[in-house]
Design a protein around this motif. Structure first.
Motif, PDB file in Angstrom:
ATOM      1  N   GLU A 160      49.596 114.885  75.226  1.00 29.26           N
ATOM      2  CA  GLU A 160      48.827 115.296  76.408  1.00 29.26           C
ATOM      3  C   GLU A 160      47.447 115.785  76.010  1.00 29.26           C
ATOM      4  OE1 GLU A 160      50.712 117.924  79.126  1.00 29.26           O
ATOM      5  OE2 GLU A 160      52.662 116.923  79.007  1.00 29.26           O
ATOM      6  N   ASN A 186      48.082 113.837  80.623  1.00 28.33           N
ATOM      7  CA  ASN A 186      48.480 115.042  81.338  1.00 28.33           C
ATOM      8  C   ASN A 186      49.994 115.017  81.499  1.00 28.33           C
ATOM      9  OD1 ASN A 186      49.040 113.329  83.617  1.00 28.33           O
ATOM     10  ND2 ASN A 186      46.856 113.442  84.158  1.00 28.33           N
ATOM     11  N   GLU A 187      50.490 115.839  82.387  1.00 25.17           N
ATOM     12  CA  GLU A 187      51.943 115.960  82.539  1.00 25.17           C
ATOM     13  C   GLU A 187      52.593 114.644  82.952  1.00 25.17           C
ATOM     14  OE1 GLU A 187      55.197 118.648  85.068  1.00 25.17           O
ATOM     15  OE2 GLU A 187      53.039 119.016  85.253  1.00 25.17           O
ATOM     16  N   ASN A 188      51.889 113.813  83.720  1.00 25.05           N
ATOM     17  CA  ASN A 188      52.482 112.575  84.249  1.00 25.05           C
ATOM     18  C   ASN A 188      52.014 111.309  83.538  1.00 25.05           C
ATOM     19  OD1 ASN A 188      51.906 114.398  87.080  1.00 25.05           O
ATOM     20  ND2 ASN A 188      53.993 113.735  86.633  1.00 25.05           N
ATOM     21  N   HIS A 189      50.820 111.323  82.992  1.00 24.54           N
ATOM     22  CA  HIS A 189      50.263 110.099  82.410  1.00 24.54           C
ATOM     23  C   HIS A 189      49.726 110.398  81.014  1.00 24.54           C
ATOM     24  CE1 HIS A 189      50.286 108.287  86.468  1.00 24.54           C
ATOM     25  NE2 HIS A 189      49.866 109.480  86.878  1.00 24.54           N
ATOM     26  N   ARG A 190      50.127 109.576  80.051  1.00 24.93           N
ATOM     27  CA  ARG A 190      49.637 109.729  78.685  1.00 24.93           C
ATOM     28  C   ARG A 190      49.372 108.342  78.115  1.00 24.93           C
ATOM     29  NH1 ARG A 190      53.565 112.650  79.941  1.00 24.93           N
ATOM     30  NH2 ARG A 190      55.116 111.171  79.125  1.00 24.93           N
ATOM     31  N   TYR A 220      54.541 107.147  81.421  1.00 25.78           N
ATOM     32  CA  TYR A 220      54.471 107.732  82.765  1.00 25.78           C
ATOM     33  C   TYR A 220      55.733 108.545  83.012  1.00 25.78           C
ATOM     34  CZ  TYR A 220      55.175 107.977  87.822  1.00 25.78           C
ATOM     35  OH  TYR A 220      55.440 108.409  89.093  1.00 25.78           O
ATOM     36  N   SER A 221      55.565 109.755  83.555  1.00 27.86           N
ATOM     37  CA  SER A 221      56.696 110.609  83.910  1.00 27.86           C
ATOM     38  C   SER A 221      56.559 111.009  85.369  1.00 27.86           C
ATOM     39  CB  SER A 221      56.732 111.865  83.021  1.00 27.86           C
ATOM     40  OG  SER A 221      56.883 111.520  81.668  1.00 27.86           O
ATOM     41  N   GLY A 222      57.445 110.470  86.206  1.00 23.11           N
ATOM     42  CA  GLY A 222      57.439 110.788  87.622  1.00 23.11           C
ATOM     43  C   GLY A 222      58.631 111.634  88.015  1.00 23.11           C
ATOM     44  N   SER A 223      58.733 111.933  89.297  1.00 21.49           N
ATOM     45  CA  SER A 223      59.830 112.767  89.771  1.00 21.49           C
ATOM     46  C   SER A 223      61.163 112.037  89.715  1.00 21.49           C
ATOM     47  CB  SER A 223      59.549 113.222  91.212  1.00 21.49           C
ATOM     48  OG  SER A 223      59.385 112.090  92.065  1.00 21.49           O
ATOM     49  N   SER A 226      60.628 107.271  85.007  1.00 20.33           N
ATOM     50  CA  SER A 226      59.686 107.398  83.903  1.00 20.33           C
ATOM     51  C   SER A 226      59.598 106.039  83.227  1.00 20.33           C
ATOM     52  CB  SER A 226      60.118 108.468  82.900  1.00 20.33           C
ATOM     53  OG  SER A 226      61.345 108.118  82.292  1.00 20.33           O
ATOM     54  N   ARG A 279      65.659 106.233  84.676  1.00 21.38           N
ATOM     55  CA  ARG A 279      65.782 107.307  85.652  1.00 21.38           C
ATOM     56  C   ARG A 279      67.150 107.971  85.520  1.00 21.38           C
ATOM     57  NH1 ARG A 279      66.482 105.829  91.803  1.00 21.38           N
ATOM     58  NH2 ARG A 279      67.330 107.942  91.683  1.00 21.38           N
TER      59      ARG A 279
END
Length: 678
Positions: A160, A186-190, A220-223, A226, A279
């Motif tokens: 990150e 960042n928390e969601n996209h690297r 990518y990390s989503g709710s 990922s 997921r």
């Protein structure tokens, strides 16, 4: 799941190869055994060569790195070429590479049935997060080619925090290499970018290479979902030096730098892309799907054949790997899935210069093969108590080939003109071949005390015949009626973890059936049988907080187990009984690191009759790194410190009255590097 104390046993299973600080072990994540990240030690024999070790070694060839796994020897040819041994002899021949499942992030580097003996140069191991090595047949998530072992290169995850790293190094024979790394997010996209390019003028006359590798990764990390998306490209342009002939030629100063084949070369490029989506589901389930694309092209002059014909080959593939994981109560975990791989390939061979009459000038082969591989697998782990674990899995696989010969069928030259005696090369008629195989494994672990576990593991693997073994025939053979090679592996081991020592010892028996061989008339057949019995040792000892000793060793005997070649009971050629390495790592100051390494290859036979032998060798390597300021480091690597005369690879050929052949090892060499990180 294992307790934290039992998780520490992973350090024993991976002793000597894991990354660590000298003060304390870092928890190691592995994926090769099950396709998802886990910290539990697998029940099969698996070694991990971590990021810190990769950075320290800074290998110019993959064999410098993989000697840190017991029972593994990657024999270096010239340039970036290599042959592999994992619980086996160094395997040669067009289909021998089918014994090893070589992958990046679990995706095979080449399609099933289309391996290349040098295919590890398609992976960006120089900038990997780690390299995982399974010794012996793979698990249910692997398929054809996971016969003797698995080598899985894991790409480095982006961070990150913005980070940039540039490394430059130089060495003998105009060697130079530049590495570039950058990641941010960042928390969601690297996103991470890793690239390196190397130039080597070559120790031998008229040799050397230029090589470039690139890895681009987006996470990518989503709710809910990922994903991990990786694009890799490699390119190699190599001027290849051939074998040097004559007994003990590697000791002859007048021959060491000679190149009998100054015209030889190898050009190859590859590209791979995959997108891994996963997921978490309800009721403690997990789903993973990984579609991928694969491409390779290669052209090389076959300096080891009369007439030095030019071969050109290529592959285009698309596929998907899937897996579903679910927990059944608190102590049972199941997984199952489906894999599909669809490949189009071609191969052409042509000889420009006239030579012996049985090697006609002109085109020898020109064919295409379309292939489909489909597989279903299921596996699971049952752990009724923390100190007890049972693991099992099974896989069923179908492999189909559709072969199309684009030349005249038969044994004549490209125009249909017979040779004075049968031409060397034979082109079978169009054909379709199907292979149906299964593999499986069963393992059990029992804690004998708080610090020692006993492990028993049984596995069965297979490899379907490679396309070249079926359709690139010789000496008038019009049909290769081949079976899939099969292997049965049984092993028992102890794994211990104490305050300063991790250790593992494993004894195994590996039996192969339907081994594909080539007889004295150059006909392919699959009635061979071999037997290998061995013991492997892996120790990591933190002598002091800043001093660690790692030792990896194996003793094994490989034999022909039937008489199809007339040599039953003889040892298989190029199969050293002893392989060993050790690294003494010292960190006297926070910014200073020194590593002294010893590598041993034991004596071994060079022919099936066990009449020719190579005496083996011992190499010593030294690596030093010194931080100058924050983010700036210099390093020095000295290989073959004692300047020993040795052969990277040796063999003995019987044609022409018989002769020894060697790829000669390089003398003492020093490399200097500088790294800036900001």
């Amino acid at each position: 799941m294992l307790t934290k104390q039992k998780q520490a046993l992973l350090g024993a299973a991976l002793a000597g190869a894991t990354t660590l600080t000298l003060a304390a072990e870092l928890e190691q994540v592995i994926v090769s055994a099950s396709r998802i990240e886990q910290t539990e030690a697998p029940l099969n024999s698996l070694s991990v060569i971590g990021e810190q070790a990769i950075e320290r070694v800074s290998h110019t060839h993959i064999n410098e790195l993989l000697n840190r796994a017991p029972g593994v020897w990657v024999s270096r040819g010239n340039g970036q070429e290599h042959l592999t041994a994992i619980r086996s002899a160094v395997l040669t021949g067009g289909g021998s590479c089918g014994a090893f499942y070589m992958a990046q992030d679990g995706i095979p580097l080449r399609a099933p049935g289309f391996c290349n003996v040098n295919q590890l140069f398609d992976a960006n191991s120089e900038q990997a997060a780690r390299v995982e090595v399974i010794r012996g047949p793979g698990t249910a998530v692997h398929g054809s080619n996971a016969l003797n072992g698995v080598i899985n290169v894991i790409t480095r995850a982006p961070t990150e925090e913005p980070s940039t790293r540039i490394s430059a190094e130089g060495g003998p024979h105009d060697y130079s290499r530049l590495k570039l790394e950058h990641s941010q997010g960042n928390e969601n996209h690297r996103i991470g970018f890793y690239a390196n390019g190397a130039h080597d003028g070559g120790y031998k006359d008229d040799s050397g290479f230029d090589q470039q590798k690139m890895t681009l990764r987006y996470d990518y990390s989503g709710s809910v979902w990922s994903s991990q998306n990786v694009l890799t490209a490699t390119n190699l342009n190599q001027e290849t030096a051939g074998f040097v002939l004559g007994q003990d030629a590697y000791k002859n100063e007048a021959l060491k730098k000679s190149n009998p084949n100054p015209e030889a070369y190898r050009d190859t490029s590859s590209g791979r892309f995959y997108s891994r989506w996963e997921r978490e589901g309800s009721q403690n389930t997990h789903f993973v799907a990984t579609p991928y694309l694969r491409y390779t092209e290669m052209a090389f002059l076959q300096h080891f054949l009369p007439g030095t014909p030019l071969e050109e080959n290529g592959q285009k593939s698309a596929g998907v790997q899937t897996a579903f994981y679910s927990s059944q109560g608190s102590n049972t975990r199941l997984h199952y899935g489906f894999d599909l791989d669809i490949t189009e390939s071609y191969l052409q061979q042509e000889q420009a210069a006239p030579t012996f009459a049985v090697f006609p000038t002109g085109k020898h082969y020109d064919y295409e093969v379309d292939a489909t591989t489909a597989a279903w697998f299921v596996g699971g782990t049952w752990q009724p108590k923390a100190e007890r674990e049972l693991n099992a899995g099974m896989r069923y696989e179908i492999q189909r080939y559709d072969y199309d010969n684009l030349m005249l069928d038969g044994n004549d030259d490209e125009n249909g003109v017979p040779c004075p005696s049968p031409c060397r090369y034979t082109r079978p008629a169009d054909d379709k071949d199907n292979f149906y195989n299964w593999s499986g494994h069963l393992g059990y672990r029992e804690a004998l005390s708080d610090t020692v576990d006993a492990v028993v593991h049984f596995s069965r693997g297979f490899r379907a015949p490679q396309a070249t073994e079926l359709y690139r025939l010789q000496s008038g053979q019009v049909k290769a009626d081949l079976e899939s090679e099969e292997v049965t592996n049984a092993e028992i081991g102890l794994r211990g973890n104490w305050s300063r020592v991790n250790a593992s010892i494993t004894a195994y028996r590996l039996e192969k059936d339907d081994v594909i061989l080539q007889d004295s008339n150059r006909l392919n057949f699959s009635n061979g049988k071999t037997l290998r019995r061995g013991i492997e040792l892996d120790i990591s000892w933190n002598i002091l907080d800043n001093l660690r000793l790692d030792v990896q060793g194996s003793y094994a005997k490989s034999q022909y187990d039937n008489n199809v070649l007339g040599v039953e009971g003889n040892e298989i050629d190029t199969a050293p009984r002893q392989l060993a390495s050790a690294q003494l790592l010292w960190k006297p100051f926070s910014a200073t690191t020194a590593e002294l390494e010893w590598v041993h290859v034991g004596e071994h036979y060079l022919d099936e009759a066990n009449t020719a032998m190579y005496d083996g060798h011992n190499l010593v390597n030294l690596r030093l790194a010194q931080g100058l300021t924050k983010g700036l480091e210099i390093s020095v690597r000295v290989t073959n410190v004692t300047d020993e005369d040795y052969a990277e690879r040796a063999d003995f050929v019987t044609f022409g009255g018989g002769n020894y052949r060697y790829f000669i090892g390089e003398p003492r060499s020093a490399y200097v590097g500088i790294t800036a990180e900001f």
